[in-house]
Write an enzyme that holds these catalytic residues in place. Structure first.
Site, short mmCIF file in Angstrom:
data_model
loop_
_atom_site.label_atom_id
_atom_site.label_comp_id
_atom_site.label_asym_id
_atom_site.label_seq_id
_atom_site.Cartn_x
_atom_site.Cartn_y
_atom_site.Cartn_z
N LYS A 259 6.09 -2.78 -6.15
CA LYS A 259 5.07 -3.62 -5.55
C LYS A 259 5.63 -4.59 -4.52
O LYS A 259 4.87 -5.22 -3.78
CB LYS A 259 4.29 -4.36 -6.63
N ASP B 244 -1.01 -8.50 -13.31
CA ASP B 244 -0.40 -8.24 -14.61
C ASP B 244 1.09 -8.54 -14.56
O ASP B 244 1.76 -8.46 -15.58
CB ASP B 244 -0.59 -6.76 -14.99
#
Length: 406
Positions: free
Chosen positions: A87, A131
Protein backbone atom coordinates in the site's frame (compact mmCIF):
# COMPACT_ATOMS: atom_id res chain seq x y z
CA UNK A 1 8.38 -27.52 6.78
CA UNK A 2 9.51 -30.99 7.75
CA UNK A 3 6.05 -32.35 8.52
CA UNK A 4 3.34 -31.37 6.05
CA UNK A 5 0.24 -31.65 8.23
CA UNK A 6 -2.27 -29.02 7.16
CA UNK A 7 -5.33 -28.52 9.35
CA UNK A 8 -8.82 -28.85 7.94
CA UNK A 9 -9.20 -25.76 5.76
CA UNK A 10 -12.71 -25.56 4.29
CA UNK A 11 -12.69 -23.61 1.02
CA UNK A 12 -15.91 -22.24 -0.40
CA UNK A 13 -15.69 -21.43 -4.11
CA UNK A 14 -18.08 -19.58 -6.41
CA UNK A 15 -17.16 -19.68 -10.09
CA UNK A 16 -18.23 -16.41 -11.68
CA UNK A 17 -20.95 -16.83 -14.34
CA UNK A 18 -20.47 -13.21 -15.46
CA UNK A 19 -16.79 -13.51 -16.40
CA UNK A 20 -16.17 -11.48 -19.56
CA UNK A 21 -15.25 -13.43 -22.70
CA UNK A 22 -11.54 -13.56 -23.49
CA UNK A 23 -11.96 -11.40 -26.57
CA UNK A 24 -13.82 -8.57 -24.78
CA UNK A 25 -11.80 -5.43 -24.06
CA UNK A 26 -11.45 -3.89 -20.62
CA UNK A 27 -12.90 -0.61 -21.90
CA UNK A 28 -16.04 -2.42 -23.05
CA UNK A 29 -16.46 -4.50 -19.89
CA UNK A 30 -15.60 -1.96 -17.20
CA UNK A 31 -15.27 1.65 -18.30
CA UNK A 32 -13.44 4.26 -16.26
CA UNK A 33 -11.85 2.09 -13.60
CA UNK A 34 -8.17 1.93 -14.62
CA UNK A 35 -6.33 2.75 -17.83
CA UNK A 36 -2.89 2.57 -19.41
CA UNK A 37 -2.20 6.31 -19.03
CA UNK A 38 -2.99 6.19 -15.31
CA UNK A 39 -0.71 3.22 -14.74
CA UNK A 40 2.09 4.85 -16.76
CA UNK A 41 1.96 8.16 -14.85
CA UNK A 42 1.91 6.40 -11.49
CA UNK A 43 4.93 4.30 -12.42
CA UNK A 44 6.90 7.36 -13.56
CA UNK A 45 6.09 9.33 -10.39
CA UNK A 46 6.68 6.51 -7.89
CA UNK A 47 9.95 5.39 -9.43
CA UNK A 48 11.26 8.93 -8.75
CA UNK A 49 10.71 8.61 -5.00
CA UNK A 50 13.80 8.12 -2.82
CA UNK A 51 14.33 4.50 -1.88
CA UNK A 52 12.36 3.04 -4.78
CA UNK A 53 13.42 -0.41 -5.88
CA UNK A 54 11.44 -3.37 -7.22
CA UNK A 55 10.35 -5.94 -4.67
CA UNK A 56 11.36 -9.55 -5.34
CA UNK A 57 9.32 -12.21 -7.13
CA UNK A 58 10.17 -15.37 -5.19
CA UNK A 59 9.72 -18.86 -6.61
CA UNK A 60 8.27 -21.63 -4.43
CA UNK A 61 8.95 -24.91 -6.26
CA UNK A 62 8.83 -26.98 -3.07
CA UNK A 63 5.35 -25.77 -2.18
CA UNK A 64 4.21 -26.14 -5.79
CA UNK A 65 5.31 -29.79 -5.76
CA UNK A 66 3.53 -30.40 -2.45
CA UNK A 67 0.30 -28.87 -3.80
CA UNK A 68 0.51 -30.61 -7.16
CA UNK A 69 0.69 -27.49 -9.32
CA UNK A 70 3.23 -26.46 -11.91
CA UNK A 71 4.69 -23.37 -10.26
CA UNK A 72 4.13 -20.65 -7.68
CA UNK A 73 5.58 -17.13 -7.92
CA UNK A 74 5.22 -15.00 -4.77
CA UNK A 75 5.52 -11.21 -5.12
CA UNK A 76 7.01 -10.28 -1.73
CA UNK A 77 5.91 -6.75 -0.82
CA UNK A 78 7.36 -6.88 2.71
CA UNK A 79 10.19 -4.51 1.85
CA UNK A 80 8.28 -1.84 -0.08
CA UNK A 81 9.72 1.58 0.86
CA UNK A 82 10.39 0.29 4.38
CA UNK A 83 6.64 0.36 5.14
CA UNK A 84 6.23 -3.38 4.96
CA UNK A 85 3.33 -3.50 2.51
CA UNK A 86 2.24 -2.86 -1.08
CA UNK A 87 0.00 0.00 0.00
CA UNK A 88 3.04 2.28 0.08
CA UNK A 89 2.49 2.72 -3.66
CA UNK A 90 -1.24 3.42 -3.33
CA UNK A 91 -2.18 5.83 -0.55
CA UNK A 92 1.00 7.89 -0.72
CA UNK A 93 0.64 8.26 -4.48
CA UNK A 94 -2.93 9.50 -4.05
CA UNK A 95 -1.68 12.05 -1.49
CA UNK A 96 0.88 13.23 -4.04
CA UNK A 97 -1.74 13.56 -6.80
CA UNK A 98 -4.09 15.47 -4.48
CA UNK A 99 -1.37 17.95 -3.55
CA UNK A 100 -0.38 18.41 -7.19
CA UNK A 101 -4.00 19.08 -8.11
CA UNK A 102 -4.49 21.41 -5.14
CA UNK A 103 -1.37 23.48 -5.78
CA UNK A 104 -1.92 23.69 -9.53
CA UNK A 105 0.70 24.30 -12.14
CA UNK A 106 3.59 21.96 -12.79
CA UNK A 107 4.38 20.83 -9.24
CA UNK A 108 7.05 18.14 -9.33
CA UNK A 109 7.71 15.28 -6.94
CA UNK A 110 11.21 16.64 -6.42
CA UNK A 111 9.93 20.07 -5.34
CA UNK A 112 7.45 18.58 -2.88
CA UNK A 113 10.08 16.27 -1.40
CA UNK A 114 12.45 19.24 -1.07
CA UNK A 115 9.79 21.21 0.83
CA UNK A 116 9.57 24.04 -1.70
CA UNK A 117 5.78 24.24 -1.26
CA UNK A 118 5.71 23.55 2.49
CA UNK A 119 4.18 26.95 3.31
CA UNK A 120 1.06 25.88 1.41
CA UNK A 121 0.98 22.12 1.93
CA UNK A 122 1.19 22.32 5.73
CA UNK A 123 -2.30 23.84 5.78
CA UNK A 124 -3.74 20.92 3.78
CA UNK A 125 -5.18 17.96 5.71
CA UNK A 126 -5.74 14.49 4.30
CA UNK A 127 -7.57 11.75 6.14
CA UNK A 128 -8.55 8.12 5.74
CA UNK A 129 -10.03 5.11 7.48
CA UNK A 130 -7.81 2.05 7.61
CA UNK A 131 -7.21 -1.45 8.91
CA UNK A 132 -3.51 -0.60 9.04
CA UNK A 133 -1.44 -0.55 5.85
CA UNK A 134 -3.41 1.99 3.81
CA UNK A 135 -3.39 4.44 6.73
CA UNK A 136 0.35 3.98 7.14
CA UNK A 137 0.85 4.79 3.46
CA UNK A 138 -1.31 7.93 3.67
CA UNK A 139 0.48 9.05 6.85
CA UNK A 140 3.87 8.44 5.25
CA UNK A 141 2.84 10.27 2.09
CA UNK A 142 1.63 13.24 4.13
CA UNK A 143 4.90 13.31 6.01
CA UNK A 144 7.23 13.19 3.00
CA UNK A 145 5.14 15.54 0.84
CA UNK A 146 4.50 18.02 3.64
CA UNK A 147 0.83 18.00 4.69
CA UNK A 148 -1.19 16.93 7.75
CA UNK A 149 -2.85 13.51 8.16
CA UNK A 150 -5.70 12.33 10.38
CA UNK A 151 -6.15 8.55 10.40
CA UNK A 152 -9.28 6.68 11.55
CA UNK A 153 -9.03 3.11 12.84
CA UNK A 154 -11.66 0.74 14.20
CA UNK A 155 -11.75 -1.39 17.32
CA UNK A 156 -10.23 -4.42 15.58
CA UNK A 157 -6.97 -2.66 14.66
CA UNK A 158 -4.13 -3.72 16.94
CA UNK A 159 -2.18 -1.28 19.08
CA UNK A 160 0.94 -2.26 17.16
CA UNK A 161 -0.57 -1.16 13.88
CA UNK A 162 -1.84 2.06 15.47
CA UNK A 163 1.62 2.91 16.75
CA UNK A 164 3.21 2.15 13.39
CA UNK A 165 0.92 4.69 11.70
CA UNK A 166 1.34 7.31 14.42
CA UNK A 167 5.11 7.07 14.00
CA UNK A 168 4.73 9.00 10.73
CA UNK A 169 3.25 11.98 12.53
CA UNK A 170 -0.43 11.31 11.90
CA UNK A 171 -3.21 12.18 14.34
CA UNK A 172 -5.01 8.93 15.28
CA UNK A 173 -8.74 8.55 15.96
CA UNK A 174 -10.17 5.18 17.02
CA UNK A 175 -13.84 4.37 16.29
CA UNK A 176 -15.57 1.84 18.62
CA UNK A 177 -17.09 -0.17 15.74
CA UNK A 178 -16.03 -1.93 12.52
CA UNK A 179 -14.12 -0.73 9.45
CA UNK A 180 -17.16 0.51 7.58
CA UNK A 181 -18.15 2.69 10.56
CA UNK A 182 -14.67 4.23 10.56
CA UNK A 183 -15.08 5.03 6.85
CA UNK A 184 -18.31 6.89 7.58
CA UNK A 185 -16.82 8.77 10.54
CA UNK A 186 -13.84 9.84 8.44
CA UNK A 187 -16.06 11.07 5.60
CA UNK A 188 -18.31 13.03 7.99
CA UNK A 189 -15.39 14.80 9.68
CA UNK A 190 -13.77 15.56 6.34
CA UNK A 191 -16.95 17.21 5.07
CA UNK A 192 -17.24 19.28 8.25
CA UNK A 193 -13.61 20.40 8.36
CA UNK A 194 -12.74 20.75 4.68
CA UNK A 195 -10.27 17.85 4.68
CA UNK A 196 -9.59 15.56 1.75
CA UNK A 197 -10.40 11.88 2.15
CA UNK A 198 -7.73 9.61 0.65
CA UNK A 199 -9.63 6.34 0.43
CA UNK A 200 -9.21 3.13 -1.50
CA UNK A 201 -12.98 2.68 -1.69
CA UNK A 202 -15.48 4.65 -3.76
CA UNK A 203 -18.97 6.07 -3.34
CA UNK A 204 -21.28 8.37 -5.28
CA UNK A 205 -19.29 11.41 -6.37
CA UNK A 206 -15.99 10.05 -5.06
CA UNK A 207 -13.97 8.04 -7.56
CA UNK A 208 -10.89 9.91 -8.75
CA UNK A 209 -8.70 9.44 -5.67
CA UNK A 210 -9.41 5.69 -5.40
CA UNK A 211 -8.48 5.48 -9.09
CA UNK A 212 -5.13 7.10 -8.22
CA UNK A 213 -4.68 4.48 -5.48
CA UNK A 214 -5.36 1.64 -7.91
CA UNK A 215 -3.05 3.11 -10.54
CA UNK A 216 -0.34 3.29 -7.90
CA UNK A 217 -0.74 -0.43 -7.25
CA UNK A 218 0.05 -1.02 -10.92
CA UNK A 219 3.74 -0.35 -10.21
CA UNK A 220 3.84 -3.75 -8.57
CA UNK A 221 2.42 -5.49 -11.61
CA UNK A 222 4.81 -3.73 -13.97
CA UNK A 223 7.64 -5.18 -11.90
CA UNK A 224 6.07 -8.64 -12.05
CA UNK A 225 5.93 -8.52 -15.85
CA UNK A 226 9.63 -7.63 -15.94
CA UNK A 227 10.49 -10.40 -13.46
CA UNK A 228 8.72 -13.26 -15.23
CA UNK A 229 10.80 -15.43 -17.51
CA UNK A 230 10.55 -14.72 -21.27
CA UNK A 231 7.38 -16.28 -22.69
CA UNK A 232 6.30 -17.43 -19.22
CA UNK A 233 2.54 -17.49 -18.84
CA UNK A 234 0.68 -17.17 -15.56
CA UNK A 235 -2.47 -19.30 -15.49
CA UNK A 236 -3.95 -18.06 -12.18
CA UNK A 237 -3.65 -15.16 -9.78
CA UNK A 238 -4.89 -15.80 -6.26
CA UNK A 239 -5.37 -12.44 -4.61
CA UNK A 240 -6.90 -11.25 -1.36
CA UNK A 241 -9.57 -8.57 -1.23
CA UNK A 242 -10.55 -5.95 1.30
CA UNK A 243 -12.72 -3.35 -0.43
CA UNK A 244 -11.40 -4.54 -3.80
CA UNK A 245 -8.86 -1.94 -4.90
CA UNK A 246 -5.91 -4.34 -5.02
CA UNK A 247 -7.54 -7.17 -6.99
CA UNK A 248 -9.18 -4.66 -9.35
CA UNK A 249 -5.83 -3.00 -10.04
CA UNK A 250 -4.15 -6.36 -10.63
CA UNK A 251 -6.96 -7.65 -12.83
CA UNK A 252 -7.14 -4.40 -14.78
CA UNK A 253 -3.40 -4.23 -15.36
CA UNK A 254 -3.22 -7.81 -16.59
CA UNK A 255 -6.26 -7.32 -18.82
CA UNK A 256 -4.64 -4.30 -20.46
CA UNK A 257 -1.25 -5.99 -20.69
CA UNK A 258 -2.23 -9.50 -21.80
CA UNK A 259 -5.75 -9.12 -23.20
CA UNK A 260 -7.09 -12.55 -24.21
CA UNK A 261 -4.09 -14.30 -22.61
CA UNK A 262 -4.83 -12.87 -19.18
CA UNK A 263 -4.79 -15.35 -16.28
CA UNK A 264 -7.71 -16.53 -14.18
CA UNK A 265 -8.26 -14.11 -11.27
CA UNK A 266 -9.36 -15.78 -8.03
CA UNK A 267 -10.49 -13.31 -5.35
CA UNK A 268 -9.93 -14.64 -1.81
CA UNK A 269 -11.56 -13.33 1.37
CA UNK A 270 -11.85 -14.29 5.05
CA UNK A 271 -15.07 -16.20 5.63
CA UNK A 272 -15.97 -13.62 8.31
CA UNK A 273 -15.70 -10.65 5.92
CA UNK A 274 -16.72 -11.97 2.52
CA UNK A 275 -18.44 -9.03 0.82
CA UNK A 276 -17.12 -9.89 -2.66
CA UNK A 277 -18.13 -13.53 -2.32
CA UNK A 278 -21.66 -12.56 -1.30
CA UNK A 279 -21.83 -9.89 -4.00
CA UNK A 280 -20.76 -12.43 -6.62
CA UNK A 281 -23.46 -14.86 -5.56
CA UNK A 282 -26.10 -12.10 -5.55
CA UNK A 283 -24.93 -10.58 -8.83
CA UNK A 284 -24.75 -7.09 -7.30
CA UNK A 285 -22.87 -5.27 -4.48
CA UNK A 286 -24.05 -6.90 -1.26
CA UNK A 287 -22.73 -5.80 2.15
CA UNK A 288 -22.01 -8.16 5.01
CA UNK A 289 -22.58 -6.95 8.54
CA UNK A 290 -21.46 -7.73 12.07
CA UNK A 291 -18.12 -7.45 13.80
CA UNK A 292 -16.11 -8.72 10.81
CA UNK A 293 -13.73 -10.06 13.43
CA UNK A 294 -11.29 -11.92 11.20
CA UNK A 295 -7.65 -12.38 12.14
CA UNK A 296 -6.89 -10.97 8.67
CA UNK A 297 -7.71 -7.47 9.92
CA UNK A 298 -6.48 -5.80 6.76
CA UNK A 299 -9.26 -7.59 4.88
CA UNK A 300 -12.04 -6.95 7.42
CA UNK A 301 -14.33 -5.00 5.09
CA UNK A 302 -18.07 -5.43 4.85
CA UNK A 303 -18.76 -3.44 1.68
CA UNK A 304 -17.17 -3.61 -1.76
CA UNK A 305 -15.82 -0.51 -3.46
CA UNK A 306 -18.42 0.03 -6.22
CA UNK A 307 -15.85 1.11 -8.79
CA UNK A 308 -13.56 -1.84 -8.09
CA UNK A 309 -16.53 -4.18 -8.09
CA UNK A 310 -17.61 -3.03 -11.56
CA UNK A 311 -14.32 -4.45 -12.85
CA UNK A 312 -14.05 -7.52 -10.60
CA UNK A 313 -17.57 -8.60 -11.50
CA UNK A 314 -16.35 -9.05 -15.08
CA UNK A 315 -12.68 -9.89 -14.54
CA UNK A 316 -12.80 -12.52 -11.78
CA UNK A 317 -12.81 -16.19 -12.70
CA UNK A 318 -13.88 -17.17 -9.19
CA UNK A 319 -14.43 -15.93 -5.64
CA UNK A 320 -13.60 -17.92 -2.54
CA UNK A 321 -13.54 -17.72 1.25
CA UNK A 322 -11.11 -19.25 3.72
CA UNK A 323 -11.02 -19.52 7.52
CA UNK A 324 -8.49 -17.66 9.62
CA UNK A 325 -6.64 -20.94 10.21
CA UNK A 326 -5.76 -20.98 6.52
CA UNK A 327 -3.92 -17.66 6.84
CA UNK A 328 -1.98 -18.84 9.91
CA UNK A 329 -1.01 -22.05 8.11
CA UNK A 330 0.12 -20.08 5.06
CA UNK A 331 2.25 -17.83 7.27
CA UNK A 332 3.92 -20.89 8.80
CA UNK A 333 4.45 -22.50 5.40
CA UNK A 334 6.29 -19.40 4.20
CA UNK A 335 8.29 -19.07 7.42
CA UNK A 336 9.48 -22.67 7.45
CA UNK A 337 9.90 -23.36 3.74
CA UNK A 338 9.14 -26.60 1.92
CA UNK A 339 11.53 -28.64 -0.14
CA UNK A 340 14.26 -26.02 -0.15
CA UNK A 341 12.03 -22.99 -0.65
CA UNK A 342 13.45 -19.78 0.78
CA UNK A 343 11.90 -18.56 4.01
CA UNK A 344 9.55 -15.60 3.68
CA UNK A 345 7.85 -13.37 6.24
CA UNK A 346 4.22 -12.90 5.28
CA UNK A 347 1.67 -11.01 7.36
CA UNK A 348 -1.77 -12.37 8.20
CA UNK A 349 -3.63 -10.26 5.62
CA UNK A 350 -0.84 -10.40 3.05
CA UNK A 351 -0.98 -14.20 2.72
CA UNK A 352 -4.71 -14.31 1.93
CA UNK A 353 -4.17 -15.35 -1.67
CA UNK A 354 -1.72 -18.08 -0.69
CA UNK A 355 -4.16 -19.30 1.96
CA UNK A 356 -6.77 -19.57 -0.78
CA UNK A 357 -4.44 -21.52 -3.06
CA UNK A 358 -3.49 -23.98 -0.33
CA UNK A 359 -7.07 -24.50 0.80
CA UNK A 360 -8.22 -24.85 -2.81
CA UNK A 361 -5.59 -27.47 -3.60
CA UNK A 362 -6.41 -29.52 -0.49
CA UNK A 363 -10.14 -29.67 -1.29
CA UNK A 364 -10.78 -31.84 -4.35
CA UNK A 365 -14.06 -30.18 -5.24
CA UNK A 366 -12.50 -26.71 -4.99
CA UNK A 367 -9.44 -27.89 -6.90
CA UNK A 368 -11.55 -29.04 -9.83
CA UNK A 369 -13.70 -25.89 -9.81
CA UNK A 370 -10.60 -23.69 -9.88
CA UNK A 371 -8.94 -25.75 -12.67
CA UNK A 372 -5.81 -26.39 -10.63
CA UNK A 373 -3.57 -29.11 -12.02
CA UNK A 374 0.08 -29.94 -12.63
CA UNK A 375 0.23 -27.35 -15.43
CA UNK A 376 -1.08 -24.42 -13.36
CA UNK A 377 1.44 -21.59 -12.97
CA UNK A 378 0.24 -19.34 -10.18
CA UNK A 379 1.01 -15.77 -9.14
CA UNK A 380 0.49 -14.78 -5.50
CA UNK A 381 0.64 -11.17 -4.33
CA UNK A 382 2.22 -11.28 -0.87
CA UNK A 383 0.90 -7.86 -0.02
CA UNK A 384 2.52 -7.37 3.40
CA UNK A 385 5.29 -8.55 5.65
CA UNK A 386 5.11 -8.53 9.44
CA UNK A 387 3.42 -5.15 9.80
CA UNK A 388 2.55 -6.17 13.38
CA UNK A 389 5.68 -8.03 14.57
CA UNK A 390 4.22 -8.95 17.96
CA UNK A 391 1.15 -10.58 16.42
CA UNK A 392 3.31 -12.25 13.80
CA UNK A 393 5.46 -13.89 16.48
CA UNK A 394 2.36 -15.07 18.36
CA UNK A 395 0.93 -16.71 15.24
CA UNK A 396 4.07 -18.20 13.71
CA UNK A 397 6.02 -19.00 16.88
CA UNK A 398 9.09 -17.07 15.73
CA UNK A 399 9.94 -13.42 15.40
CA UNK A 400 10.21 -12.03 11.85
CA UNK A 401 13.93 -11.46 12.20
CA UNK A 402 14.42 -15.07 13.31
CA UNK A 403 12.66 -16.32 10.19
CA UNK A 404 14.79 -14.15 7.92
CA UNK A 405 17.99 -15.12 9.74
CA UNK A 406 17.22 -18.79 9.26
Amino acid sequence: MTNWKPPHLPAHVFVNPRLAPAEESLAAAATGVVDEAGFARAAAEIKAWPGYQPTPLRRLPGLAHQLGVGGIAYKDEGGRFGLGAFKAVGGAYAVLRHLQDKLGGDVSVADLLAGKHRARTRDITVCTATDGNHGKSVAWGAQIFGCRAVIYIHQGVSVGREQAIAAFGAEMRRIPDNYDASVRACAADAAKNGWQVISDTTWDGYQEIPRHVMHGYGVMMGEVMDQLAPAEQISHVFIQAGVGGLPAAVAGYLWLELDALRPKIVVVEPEKAACHFESAKAGRPTPVTGKLDTLMAGLACGEVSPLAWSLLDKASFAFMTVPDDAAVFAMKVLAEGIGGDGRIVGGEAGVGGLAGLIAGCLDERARQALLLDAHANILIIGSEGATDPVLYAELVGRKPEEVLAA
